[in-house]
Design a protein around this motif. Structure first.
Motif, PDB file in Angstrom:
ATOM      1  N   LEU A 112       0.697  -1.298  -0.250  1.00 36.25           N
ATOM      2  CA  LEU A 112      -0.205   0.087  -0.147  1.00 36.25           C
ATOM      3  C   LEU A 112       0.751   1.251   0.078  1.00 36.25           C
ATOM      4  N   SER A 113       2.492   0.901   0.840  1.00 34.61           N
ATOM      5  CA  SER A 113       3.173   2.015   0.642  1.00 34.61           C
ATOM      6  C   SER A 113       3.022   2.745  -0.254  1.00 34.61           C
ATOM      7  N   LEU A 114       3.845   1.192  -1.501  1.00 33.57           N
ATOM      8  CA  LEU A 114       4.625   1.860  -2.392  1.00 33.57           C
ATOM      9  C   LEU A 114       3.568   2.369  -3.522  1.00 33.57           C
ATOM     10  N   ALA A 115       2.575   1.508  -3.627  1.00 34.24           N
ATOM     11  CA  ALA A 115       1.420   2.444  -4.307  1.00 34.24           C
ATOM     12  C   ALA A 115       1.135   3.606  -4.488  1.00 34.24           C
ATOM     13  N   LEU A 116       0.809   3.845  -3.256  1.00 36.98           N
ATOM     14  CA  LEU A 116       0.675   5.275  -2.239  1.00 36.98           C
ATOM     15  C   LEU A 116       1.814   6.147  -3.235  1.00 36.98           C
ATOM     16  N   ALA A 117       2.834   6.227  -2.806  1.00 38.19           N
ATOM     17  CA  ALA A 117       4.090   6.876  -3.655  1.00 38.19           C
ATOM     18  C   ALA A 117       3.719   6.683  -5.128  1.00 38.19           C
ATOM     19  N   ARG A 118       3.618   6.046  -5.795  1.00 34.54           N
ATOM     20  CA  ARG A 118       3.706   6.067  -6.521  1.00 34.54           C
ATOM     21  C   ARG A 118       2.783   7.268  -7.650  1.00 34.54           C
ATOM     22  N   THR A 119       1.495   6.377  -6.928  1.00 32.62           N
ATOM     23  CA  THR A 119       0.376   6.938  -6.515  1.00 32.62           C
ATOM     24  C   THR A 119       0.451   8.998  -6.629  1.00 32.62           C
ATOM     25  N   PHE A 120       1.076   9.915  -6.223  1.00 39.46           N
ATOM     26  CA  PHE A 120       1.828  10.735  -5.781  1.00 39.46           C
ATOM     27  C   PHE A 120       2.929  11.048  -7.613  1.00 39.46           C
ATOM     28  N   LYS A 121       3.288  10.274  -8.471  1.00 42.63           N
ATOM     29  CA  LYS A 121       4.110  10.691  -9.204  1.00 42.63           C
ATOM     30  C   LYS A 121       2.937  10.617 -10.348  1.00 42.63           C
ATOM     31  N   ILE A 122       1.546   9.860 -10.046  1.00 40.35           N
ATOM     32  CA  ILE A 122       1.009   9.747 -11.663  1.00 40.35           C
ATOM     33  C   ILE A 122      -0.186  10.931 -10.980  1.00 40.35           C
ATOM     34  N   ILE A 123      -0.229  11.349 -10.307  1.00 44.75           N
ATOM     35  CA  ILE A 123      -0.764  12.802 -10.441  1.00 44.75           C
ATOM     36  C   ILE A 123      -0.302  13.955 -10.688  1.00 44.75           C
ATOM     37  N   ASP A 124       0.927  14.547  -9.906  1.00 46.34           N
ATOM     38  CA  ASP A 124       1.339  14.418 -11.039  1.00 46.34           C
ATOM     39  C   ASP A 124       3.151  14.193 -10.710  1.00 46.34           C
ATOM     40  N   PRO A 125       3.858  14.675 -12.179  1.00 42.30           N
ATOM     41  CA  PRO A 125       4.754  14.276 -12.080  1.00 42.30           C
ATOM     42  C   PRO A 125       5.632  14.426 -12.008  1.00 42.30           C
ATOM     43  N   ALA A 126       5.743  15.582 -11.621  1.00 40.91           N
ATOM     44  CA  ALA A 126       6.298  16.941 -11.220  1.00 40.91           C
ATOM     45  C   ALA A 126       6.845  17.406  -9.949  1.00 40.91           C
ATOM     46  N   LEU A 127       5.953  16.067  -9.301  1.00 38.98           N
ATOM     47  CA  LEU A 127       6.180  16.682  -7.586  1.00 38.98           C
ATOM     48  C   LEU A 127       7.376  16.311  -6.829  1.00 38.98           C
ATOM     49  N   LYS A 128       7.428  16.374  -6.198  1.00 38.66           N
ATOM     50  CA  LYS A 128       9.193  16.361  -5.029  1.00 38.66           C
ATOM     51  C   LYS A 128       8.574  16.388  -4.053  1.00 38.66           C
ATOM     52  N   ASN A 129       8.108  16.884  -3.238  1.00 34.45           N
ATOM     53  CA  ASN A 129       7.120  17.583  -1.924  1.00 34.45           C
ATOM     54  C   ASN A 129       5.651  17.156  -1.757  1.00 34.45           C
ATOM     55  N   PRO A 130       5.300  16.341  -1.446  1.00 33.11           N
ATOM     56  CA  PRO A 130       3.355  16.124  -1.486  1.00 33.11           C
ATOM     57  C   PRO A 130       3.299  17.217  -0.051  1.00 33.11           C
ATOM     58  N   ASN A 131       2.527  18.025  -0.770  1.00 29.95           N
ATOM     59  CA  ASN A 131       1.582  18.935   0.091  1.00 29.95           C
ATOM     60  C   ASN A 131       0.122  18.527   0.601  1.00 29.95           C
ATOM     61  N   THR A 132      -0.496  19.127   1.219  1.00 32.08           N
ATOM     62  CA  THR A 132      -1.480  18.331   1.961  1.00 32.08           C
ATOM     63  C   THR A 132      -2.641  18.500   0.142  1.00 32.08           C
ATOM     64  N   GLN A 133      -2.676  19.153  -0.630  1.00 32.87           N
ATOM     65  CA  GLN A 133      -3.702  19.164  -1.210  1.00 32.87           C
ATOM     66  C   GLN A 133      -3.162  17.276  -2.333  1.00 32.87           C
ATOM     67  N   ALA A 134      -1.959  17.166  -2.523  1.00 31.62           N
ATOM     68  CA  ALA A 134      -1.647  16.055  -2.599  1.00 31.62           C
ATOM     69  C   ALA A 134      -1.903  14.474  -2.431  1.00 31.62           C
ATOM     70  N   TRP A 135      -1.617  14.508  -0.902  1.00 25.90           N
ATOM     71  CA  TRP A 135      -2.017  13.612  -0.207  1.00 25.90           C
ATOM     72  C   TRP A 135      -3.429  13.993   0.025  1.00 25.90           C
ATOM     73  N   GLU A 136      -4.549  15.277  -0.398  1.00 29.94           N
ATOM     74  CA  GLU A 136      -5.753  14.982  -0.117  1.00 29.94           C
ATOM     75  C   GLU A 136      -6.792  13.466  -1.346  1.00 29.94           C
ATOM     76  N   GLN A 137      -5.693  14.158  -2.891  1.00 34.63           N
ATOM     77  CA  GLN A 137      -6.186  13.583  -3.658  1.00 34.63           C
ATOM     78  C   GLN A 137      -5.924  12.652  -3.800  1.00 34.63           C
ATOM     79  N   ALA A 138      -4.930  11.670  -3.192  1.00 38.86           N
ATOM     80  CA  ALA A 138      -3.823  10.400  -3.591  1.00 38.86           C
ATOM     81  C   ALA A 138      -4.903   9.988  -2.402  1.00 38.86           C
TER      82      ALA A 138
END
Length: 146
Positions: A112-138
Protein backbone atom coordinates in the motif's frame (compact mmCIF):
# COMPACT_ATOMS: atom_id res chain seq x y z
CA UNK A 1 8.70 5.24 12.87
CA UNK A 2 12.25 6.08 11.91
CA UNK A 3 11.94 9.35 10.02
CA UNK A 4 15.13 8.74 8.04
CA UNK A 5 13.94 5.32 6.80
CA UNK A 6 10.51 6.74 6.01
CA UNK A 7 12.12 9.51 3.95
CA UNK A 8 14.46 7.08 2.21
CA UNK A 9 11.60 4.75 1.31
CA UNK A 10 9.65 7.50 -0.45
CA UNK A 11 12.81 8.73 -2.16
CA UNK A 12 13.60 5.27 -3.54
CA UNK A 13 9.97 4.36 -4.31
CA UNK A 14 9.03 7.49 -6.24
CA UNK A 15 11.74 10.17 -5.99
CA UNK A 16 9.71 12.06 -3.40
CA UNK A 17 10.94 14.17 -0.53
CA UNK A 18 8.73 13.66 2.50
CA UNK A 19 9.43 14.85 5.99
CA UNK A 20 8.47 14.30 9.59
CA UNK A 21 5.21 16.22 9.16
CA UNK A 22 4.07 13.69 6.55
CA UNK A 23 4.34 10.72 8.91
CA UNK A 24 0.96 11.39 10.55
CA UNK A 25 -0.76 11.55 7.14
CA UNK A 26 1.00 8.37 6.12
CA UNK A 27 -0.04 6.56 9.31
CA UNK A 28 -3.65 7.69 8.87
CA UNK A 29 -3.60 6.44 5.28
CA UNK A 30 -2.15 3.03 6.13
CA UNK A 31 -4.46 2.41 9.05
CA UNK A 32 -7.59 3.49 7.16
CA UNK A 33 -6.80 1.30 4.16
CA UNK A 34 -5.92 -1.73 6.30
CA UNK A 35 -9.20 -1.20 8.19
CA UNK A 36 -11.08 -1.08 4.87
CA UNK A 37 -9.42 -4.29 3.67
CA UNK A 38 -10.04 -6.05 6.99
CA UNK A 39 -13.74 -5.12 6.95
CA UNK A 40 -14.13 -6.83 3.58
CA UNK A 41 -12.00 -9.78 4.68
CA UNK A 42 -14.12 -10.14 7.80
CA UNK A 43 -17.25 -10.38 5.66
CA UNK A 44 -15.62 -13.04 3.49
CA UNK A 45 -14.56 -15.08 6.52
CA UNK A 46 -18.08 -14.81 7.96
CA UNK A 47 -19.66 -15.85 4.65
CA UNK A 48 -17.39 -18.91 4.66
CA UNK A 49 -18.37 -19.81 8.23
CA UNK A 50 -14.98 -19.05 9.80
CA UNK A 51 -14.17 -17.20 13.01
CA UNK A 52 -10.74 -16.18 11.73
CA UNK A 53 -9.59 -14.12 8.77
CA UNK A 54 -7.24 -15.98 6.46
CA UNK A 55 -4.93 -14.26 3.97
CA UNK A 56 -7.17 -15.38 1.11
CA UNK A 57 -10.04 -13.37 2.62
CA UNK A 58 -8.23 -10.08 2.05
CA UNK A 59 -9.28 -8.53 -1.28
CA UNK A 60 -5.88 -8.04 -2.85
CA UNK A 61 -6.13 -6.75 -6.41
CA UNK A 62 -3.60 -7.49 -9.13
CA UNK A 63 -2.13 -4.01 -8.78
CA UNK A 64 -1.79 -4.27 -5.02
CA UNK A 65 -0.22 -7.71 -5.37
CA UNK A 66 2.33 -6.27 -7.80
CA UNK A 67 3.05 -3.45 -5.35
CA UNK A 68 3.58 -5.99 -2.56
CA UNK A 69 6.10 -7.87 -4.74
CA UNK A 70 7.88 -4.63 -5.65
CA UNK A 71 7.94 -3.65 -1.97
CA UNK A 72 9.59 -6.96 -1.05
CA UNK A 73 12.45 -6.18 -3.42
CA UNK A 74 12.82 -2.67 -2.00
CA UNK A 75 12.51 -3.98 1.56
CA UNK A 76 15.56 -6.18 1.11
CA UNK A 77 17.57 -2.97 0.94
CA UNK A 78 15.66 -0.91 3.54
CA UNK A 79 14.39 -3.51 6.04
CA UNK A 80 11.18 -1.56 6.62
CA UNK A 81 8.85 -4.44 7.49
CA UNK A 82 9.62 -4.27 11.24
CA UNK A 83 8.91 -0.52 11.23
CA UNK A 84 5.65 -1.01 9.37
CA UNK A 85 4.46 -3.29 12.16
CA UNK A 86 4.82 -0.31 14.52
CA UNK A 87 2.80 1.98 12.24
CA UNK A 88 -0.10 -0.42 11.94
CA UNK A 89 -2.96 -0.15 14.41
CA UNK A 90 -5.25 -3.11 13.90
CA UNK A 91 -8.91 -2.22 14.07
CA UNK A 92 -11.31 -4.02 16.37
CA UNK A 93 -12.97 -6.76 14.34
CA UNK A 94 -15.63 -9.39 14.90
CA UNK A 95 -13.27 -12.05 13.59
CA UNK A 96 -9.73 -12.85 14.71
CA UNK A 97 -6.73 -12.86 12.42
CA UNK A 98 -4.98 -16.11 11.61
CA UNK A 99 -1.26 -16.16 12.41
CA UNK A 100 -0.36 -16.20 8.70
CA UNK A 101 -2.63 -13.19 8.17
CA UNK A 102 -0.83 -11.27 10.92
CA UNK A 103 2.53 -12.30 9.50
CA UNK A 104 1.60 -10.95 6.07
CA UNK A 105 0.34 -7.54 7.22
CA UNK A 106 3.72 -5.73 7.07
CA UNK A 107 4.10 -6.78 3.43
CA UNK A 108 0.55 -5.63 2.68
CA UNK A 109 1.25 -2.29 4.35
CA UNK A 110 4.45 -2.06 2.32
CA UNK A 111 2.54 -2.68 -0.90
CA UNK A 112 0.00 0.00 0.00
CA UNK A 113 2.86 2.36 0.84
CA UNK A 114 4.58 1.78 -2.47
CA UNK A 115 1.29 2.24 -4.34
CA UNK A 116 0.72 5.50 -2.45
CA UNK A 117 4.16 6.82 -3.35
CA UNK A 118 3.66 5.97 -7.01
CA UNK A 119 0.18 7.50 -6.98
CA UNK A 120 1.69 10.86 -6.05
CA UNK A 121 3.82 10.69 -9.20
CA UNK A 122 0.84 9.77 -11.35
CA UNK A 123 -1.09 12.75 -10.00
CA UNK A 124 1.85 15.06 -10.69
CA UNK A 125 4.98 13.63 -12.35
CA UNK A 126 6.96 16.74 -11.40
CA UNK A 127 6.00 16.52 -7.72
CA UNK A 128 8.94 16.50 -5.34
CA UNK A 129 7.37 17.15 -1.92
CA UNK A 130 3.70 16.17 -1.49
CA UNK A 131 1.63 18.96 0.01
CA UNK A 132 -1.78 18.70 1.71
CA UNK A 133 -3.62 18.80 -1.61
CA UNK A 134 -1.54 15.95 -3.04
CA UNK A 135 -2.17 13.83 0.05
CA UNK A 136 -5.91 14.52 -0.17
CA UNK A 137 -6.00 13.61 -3.87
CA UNK A 138 -4.15 10.35 -3.24
CA UNK A 139 -6.52 9.49 -0.37
CA UNK A 140 -9.53 10.15 -2.63
CA UNK A 141 -8.15 7.87 -5.34
CA UNK A 142 -7.58 5.04 -2.88
CA UNK A 143 -11.03 5.60 -1.34
CA UNK A 144 -12.53 4.95 -4.76
CA UNK A 145 -10.69 1.66 -5.07
CA UNK A 146 -10.52 0.24 -1.54
Amino acid sequence: MSVARFERFFRLAASLDVDKSDIKRYQDFVNQKIYDLMLIAQGTAKANGRDIILPRDIPVTKGLQESVHAFRELDQELDLAPLLEQVLILPPLDRGLAEETLDGLPQLVGGLSLALARTFKIIDPALKNPNTQAWEQAFEIFNLLL
